[in-house]
Scaffold this motif. Structure first.
Motif, mmCIF file in Angstrom:
data_model
loop_
_atom_site.group_PDB
_atom_site.id
_atom_site.type_symbol
_atom_site.label_atom_id
_atom_site.label_comp_id
_atom_site.label_asym_id
_atom_site.label_seq_id
_atom_site.Cartn_x
_atom_site.Cartn_y
_atom_site.Cartn_z
ATOM 1 N N CYS A 158 0.850 -1.253 -0.122
ATOM 2 C CA CYS A 158 0.026 -0.014 -0.109
ATOM 3 C C CYS A 158 0.952 1.429 0.088
ATOM 4 O O CYS A 158 1.794 1.195 0.841
ATOM 5 C CB CYS A 158 -0.853 -0.027 1.406
ATOM 6 N N CYS A 217 -0.754 4.360 0.597
ATOM 7 C CA CYS A 217 -1.313 5.540 1.018
ATOM 8 C C CYS A 217 -0.622 6.353 2.092
ATOM 9 O O CYS A 217 0.430 5.726 2.496
ATOM 10 C CB CYS A 217 -2.444 5.049 1.935
ATOM 11 N N CYS A 226 0.448 4.408 5.127
ATOM 12 C CA CYS A 226 1.422 3.427 5.051
ATOM 13 C C CYS A 226 2.892 3.794 4.688
ATOM 14 O O CYS A 226 3.777 3.350 5.160
ATOM 15 C CB CYS A 226 0.952 2.251 3.926
#
Ligand SMILES: [Mn+2]
Ligand SMILES: [Mn+2]
Ligand SMILES: [Mn+2]
Ligand SMILES: [Mn+2]
Ligand SMILES: [Zn+2]
Ligand SMILES: [Zn+2]
Lengths: 257, 257
Positions: free
Chosen positions: A20, A22, A25
């Motif tokens: 991930c 994002c 993260c």
């Protein structure tokens, strides 16, 4: 001595979630202190350590065999027991008692090959257990497996550890409401998801947690079992959480005064 | 490119065994390179990485999502699949194919919640699978769960990976004996235990491995899935293993010439 370390504050996907990108993260990849291991506690008392859940998979490196006094499980989802599949193969004479909810299946072959672990008869909900180092009262939760939260009491220091759950069963809510006001020092609770219109199926979102806070009025709320989605929402809404709420982080420690 | 890394060479208890003070475990505590993670391989080819078993629980840190091309499992014992319980929660669009023996139960709730993993139809024993980067032939083994070992072929480089097993089923032995002599470059085999009068139930001891070596005559034997008992025996009997036997170690890499 009654120190409670948050050895993990994440959900099953942990933070960072594998693959991930994002912001939560990416932050966790860059700053290890922002990572979230599987949701669990280590309670240190004069008798040694009580592991509350065992989802971390490095427990054999973190703890010497002789340090672990007992293990208490909330439920048998893998992110709360996967660390046992290594620990069990210790060849020490002494066994380690494992306390648990009434789940006859356990997880994979844990009951079949317990190794150094001795699974105790299941807890009886609401029946306090007076251990030498603290008292523990099992509190049924609402989840996709039979799950117990716990009220932990050491002298007049009181902590409720309620995960994994979505809302609370009525009886547990009544039990906690009946505690004399202002005597619940910390309510540590599953807050996996940011505010949702429709509550998640098996975990709390921020709205559910705010409602529980209204009902139970603990001195402090600690949010744990946090997904990367909630972390992203918290980054975007830094002031959305009331003051007496604490966002748990891995390594955080709270102690009896 | 066809590099095979031994990402783990230990049995389920790993080395060091939790709480053990034997010389093998003390050595492993002192010298990390002597530790043994759960028995597994990472095969690196031009297409990316094939994970052969997933018992390590740090796979999300070791490998970027985009590096993993496929996952192949020998069997569903926890020390060969426990790493999947974290990887599955990736939220990436692309899925990762997982190849496997015909085990309808899988492990815990892996089949029920596969997440980013797509479990493929079970392999058919002895039926070669011609992937773009190498050919793989599943070979039934003898273990307490349905288990497949694998013949891996890249051009004329041949490796057999046979774990977990005690001895070999007759058909697998015949299949491997029928390979033209001197064409099996490495036979990598479960050698969990030191020599025993009575062979262990589910794993080879040194005696079984010596017998298999006599029958199949590979260029080289590599011993893996090693317990702390075998490590102790090897410390005490440094010359007991024939020359063309290699004791695997975590991080060891063998490559097609
Ligand atoms: Mn959980
Ligand atoms: Mn759960
Ligand atoms: Mn194994
Ligand atoms: Mn096995
Ligand atoms: Zn993320
Ligand atoms: Zn040992």
């Amino acid at each position: 001595m009654f120190d409670i370390e948050f050895t993990g504050t994440g959900n099953a996907g942990q933070v960072p979630v594998w693959g991930c990108q994002c912001k939560a993260c990416l932050r966790a990849i860059a700053i290890p202190a922002q990572r979230r291991a599987p949701c669990s506690l280590a309670i240190r008392t004069s008798l040694g350590i009580t592991l509350l859940d065992a989802g971390r998979t490095d427990l054999a490196e973190r703890y010497a065999f002789d340090d672990i006094h007992r293990i208490v499980l909330t439920h048998f989802h893998m992110d709360h027991v996967q660390g046992l599949f290594h620990l069990r193969w210790s060849e020490r004479e002494e066994k380690i008692p494992v306390f648990r909810p009434d789940d006859p299946a356990g997880a994979d072959d844990l009951y079949k090959h317990p190794g150094v672990l001795t699974f105790q008869p299941p807890f009886t909900p609401f029946q306090p257990v007076m251990w030498e180092d603290f008292t523990l009262t099992p509190l049924p939760l609402q989840h996709s497996k039979v799950t117990l939260g716990y009220l932990l009491e050491k002298d007049d220091f009181r902590i409720a550890y309620l995960t994994d759950t979505v809302g609370l069963p009525a009886k547990t809510e009544v039990f906690l409401s009946n505690l004399s006001p202002g005597t619940l020092d910390y309510l540590i609770i599953d807050c996996s998801e940011p505010p949702r219109d429709i509550p998640p199926k098996n975990h709390n979102d921020v709205n559910m947690v705010l409602r529980i806070h209204q009902q139970l009025r603990p001195k402090k709320m600690i949010l744990t079992h946090i997904s990367h989605r909630l972390d992203c929402w918290l980054i975007d809404n830094p002031h959305a959480i009331p003051d007496n709420f604490i966002i748990a982080y891995d390594g955080m420690i709270i102690s009896a005064p």
